[in-house]
Motif scaffolding. Sequence first.
Motif, PDB file in Angstrom:
ATOM      1  N   LEU A 189      -1.265   1.972  15.204  1.00  0.00           N
ATOM      2  CA  LEU A 189      -0.915   1.277  16.444  1.00  0.00           C
ATOM      3  C   LEU A 189      -0.894  -0.236  16.238  1.00  0.00           C
ATOM      4  N   ALA A 190      -1.802  -0.747  15.436  1.00  0.00           N
ATOM      5  CA  ALA A 190      -1.800  -2.185  15.162  1.00  0.00           C
ATOM      6  C   ALA A 190      -0.518  -2.609  14.450  1.00  0.00           C
ATOM      7  N   LEU A 191       0.023  -1.722  13.629  1.00  0.00           N
ATOM      8  CA  LEU A 191       1.289  -2.009  12.958  1.00  0.00           C
ATOM      9  C   LEU A 191       2.464  -1.961  13.924  1.00  0.00           C
ATOM     10  N   GLY A 192       2.309  -1.181  15.003  1.00  0.00           N
ATOM     11  CA  GLY A 192       3.409  -1.018  15.946  1.00  0.00           C
ATOM     12  C   GLY A 192       4.257   0.197  15.676  1.00  0.00           C
ATOM     13  N   CYS A 193       3.755   1.141  14.888  1.00  0.00           N
ATOM     14  CA  CYS A 193       4.541   2.344  14.626  1.00  0.00           C
ATOM     15  C   CYS A 193       4.284   3.372  15.723  1.00  0.00           C
ATOM     16  N   THR A 194       4.997   4.480  15.662  1.00  0.00           N
ATOM     17  CA  THR A 194       4.778   5.588  16.592  1.00  0.00           C
ATOM     18  C   THR A 194       3.831   6.588  15.960  1.00  0.00           C
ATOM     19  N   GLN A 195       2.797   6.968  16.704  1.00  0.00           N
ATOM     20  CA  GLN A 195       1.817   7.929  16.226  1.00  0.00           C
ATOM     21  C   GLN A 195       2.015   9.266  16.952  1.00  0.00           C
ATOM     22  N   VAL A 196       2.394  10.293  16.202  1.00  0.00           N
ATOM     23  CA  VAL A 196       2.456  11.646  16.740  1.00  0.00           C
ATOM     24  C   VAL A 196       1.084  12.268  16.504  1.00  0.00           C
ATOM     25  N   VAL A 197       0.398  12.629  17.578  1.00  0.00           N
ATOM     26  CA  VAL A 197      -0.985  13.098  17.484  1.00  0.00           C
ATOM     27  C   VAL A 197      -1.044  14.578  17.860  1.00  0.00           C
ATOM     28  N   LEU A 198      -1.653  15.384  16.992  1.00  0.00           N
ATOM     29  CA  LEU A 198      -1.885  16.791  17.289  1.00  0.00           C
ATOM     30  C   LEU A 198      -3.329  16.981  17.724  1.00  0.00           C
ATOM     31  N   ARG A 199      -3.592  18.048  18.460  1.00  0.00           N
ATOM     32  CA  ARG A 199      -4.937  18.288  18.987  1.00  0.00           C
ATOM     33  C   ARG A 199      -5.865  18.876  17.939  1.00  0.00           C
ATOM     34  N   GLY A 200      -5.311  19.255  16.833  1.00  0.00           N
ATOM     35  CA  GLY A 200      -6.119  19.812  15.763  1.00  0.00           C
ATOM     36  C   GLY A 200      -5.236  20.140  14.579  1.00  0.00           C
ATOM     37  N   PHE A 201      -5.842  20.733  13.568  1.00  0.00           N
ATOM     38  CA  PHE A 201      -5.104  21.104  12.367  1.00  0.00           C
ATOM     39  C   PHE A 201      -4.401  22.436  12.606  1.00  0.00           C
ATOM     40  N   TRP A 257       0.825  -1.197   0.000  1.00  0.00           N
ATOM     41  CA  TRP A 257       0.000   0.000   0.000  1.00  0.00           C
ATOM     42  C   TRP A 257       0.868   1.260   0.000  1.00  0.00           C
ATOM     43  N   ILE A 258       1.074   1.898   1.156  1.00  0.00           N
ATOM     44  CA  ILE A 258       1.885   3.125   1.207  1.00  0.00           C
ATOM     45  C   ILE A 258       3.210   2.877   1.933  1.00  0.00           C
ATOM     46  N   GLY A 259       3.575   1.610   2.074  1.00  0.00           N
ATOM     47  CA  GLY A 259       4.840   1.299   2.722  1.00  0.00           C
ATOM     48  C   GLY A 259       4.845   1.578   4.217  1.00  0.00           C
ATOM     49  N   TRP A 260       3.672   1.517   4.831  1.00  0.00           N
ATOM     50  CA  TRP A 260       3.522   1.784   6.265  1.00  0.00           C
ATOM     51  C   TRP A 260       3.933   0.555   7.051  1.00  0.00           C
ATOM     52  N   THR A 261       4.932   0.677   7.941  1.00  0.00           N
ATOM     53  CA  THR A 261       5.436  -0.463   8.693  1.00  0.00           C
ATOM     54  C   THR A 261       5.644  -0.080  10.158  1.00  0.00           C
ATOM     55  N   GLU A 262       6.130  -1.041  10.925  1.00  0.00           N
ATOM     56  CA  GLU A 262       6.443  -0.815  12.333  1.00  0.00           C
ATOM     57  C   GLU A 262       7.469   0.307  12.507  1.00  0.00           C
ATOM     58  N   ALA A 263       8.361   0.466  11.538  1.00  0.00           N
ATOM     59  CA  ALA A 263       9.415   1.479  11.638  1.00  0.00           C
ATOM     60  C   ALA A 263       8.927   2.883  11.275  1.00  0.00           C
ATOM     61  N   SER A 264       7.711   3.005  10.770  1.00  0.00           N
ATOM     62  CA  SER A 264       7.191   4.306  10.339  1.00  0.00           C
ATOM     63  C   SER A 264       6.858   5.202  11.532  1.00  0.00           C
ATOM     64  N   VAL A 265       6.836   6.491  11.257  1.00  0.00           N
ATOM     65  CA  VAL A 265       6.365   7.481  12.225  1.00  0.00           C
ATOM     66  C   VAL A 265       5.203   8.223  11.566  1.00  0.00           C
ATOM     67  N   SER A 266       4.050   8.137  12.181  1.00  0.00           N
ATOM     68  CA  SER A 266       2.829   8.699  11.606  1.00  0.00           C
ATOM     69  C   SER A 266       2.449   9.987  12.314  1.00  0.00           C
TER      70      SER A 266
END
Length: 525
Positions: A231-243, A203-212
């Motif tokens: 999270l199911a992939l095991g990558c790190t998710q950087v989450v912002l509170r909004g745009f 797909w988009i090459g999204w893996t455990e080593a990715s940072v989203s």
Amino acid sequence: MRWMREVTTLATLPTLRARSLGSKAALILRDEPLSYEALEHRSNQAAHALLREGIRPGERVAILGKESLDALVLLFGAAKAHAVYVGLNWRLAPEELAYILEDSGARMLFVDEESAALVPRVFEKMRGPLPVVRVGAKQDAPGTFSHWCAGAADTPLTETYDAEDVVVQLYTSGTTGRPKGVQLPHRSLLAIAHELEAHGERWIGWTEASVSLLFVPTFHIGGLWWLVRGLALGCTQVVLRGFEPATILASIPRYRVTHTCMVPAMMQILLSEPGLQQTDLSSLEAIVYGGAPMSTALLEKGQRLLGCGFAQIYGMTETGNCAVCLRPEDHLGALPSRLRAAGRPFPGVKVRILDEQGQEVAPGAIGQICLHSPARMAGYWRQPEETRKTLVDGWVMTGDAGYVDAEGFVYICDRVKDMIISAGENIYPAEIENVIRSHPEVADVAVIGVPDELWGEAVKALVVKQPGSHLRAGDILRHTRGALAEFKVPKSVEFTGPLPRNASGKLLKAVLREPYWKGRERRVN
């Protein structure tokens, strides 16, 4: 790479990833990391706290506010407690929020500090208040999430979980003017990922080593699906509170972000953000866009300035988010005509185009787009008749008109329904018309979507005055504010003569939209 298929429910996701990834950051929000191990322990604690409150399997708990670690922990805690997580759009008006809370039968309300002031106004419109817990608070004080969890065990629950159990309920605007609760089982958030893995598609090459990087709100299916998928992939998710464009540009080089998602209106604003040209974007590998079509000019600009792969997704809350995708390889060297496609179905997804009699049409012929996806909803909450209309023998009737070409690419041309999409928000005219029609000086009204270069579509109200009325546009706008979320308030009001209707009295929306869409190949923007 960690295999996706072992993760079948949101309840077991933290447990499985904590075993192998332990101290790796699962989430980073406001520069605060939360490891997979901590996500497991804290979600266990939240689950025990819910059970302590007497929350029974299938009961709803609601969350109102921008993203916080507490809210994301609650998502998995509710799953572990067999509760159903109801994400509320914090942009809604008090009356709209009150309706959803009462319709869902929510037992508890979790709210952030920014939305807390709204709660009394919401409860005034309900039969009675709910227990409230504040999320995202910096201090551990009575009434806060951390204080509420205190004393609850952080050990795993001795429970079994079924992928068919409903775990999330998201509300979409309704064609009759009232939002509908879309019931999503665990599989809705994981089935497409399982199919991609089973078919060996990167797909988009999204893996455990990715940072989203995630800034699409999780009260929308797009944001929630993206969160769970990463999270199911095991990558790190950087989450912002909004745009926040400036924060996005700062976060990409700081965290070496590889993947993100957005709606086209966000893309347009981001590409105009000062400092873009000076930002190190070399880590970016792919951007997924959806929620509305993207113009060829904007897409080309994004490819040129961001220098990464692009993928478009098409789907809806009822299909569990994405069902069709224009993959990165489809974008490379593609003619403008191909870039107007929504894409081809994901593995496990089937597409049919039906005419008004419900018969499948030939390739190239336009009809209603129908999707059969393993991620489809379980149904609408307490609306069996609406469920039967939308979910037919496992097929989701999208309400979108389009066609499939000889190569299997899906193209969206118009809407069977009257829904407006503005900045990725689904807006149904009936809801706005009901409010405007309640004004004593309004004789008739029609609400339509018109092209808007920034937001895709803008809400326009065509109003017929009562005889002798001196009504002005500002009167209509003031009347709608407070009763509707701000994004549903018309951007323009036009006073007109009698509205066109057919013999049965049905408004001819196509006739009303025609002057604004004339000369455009697609009647969506």
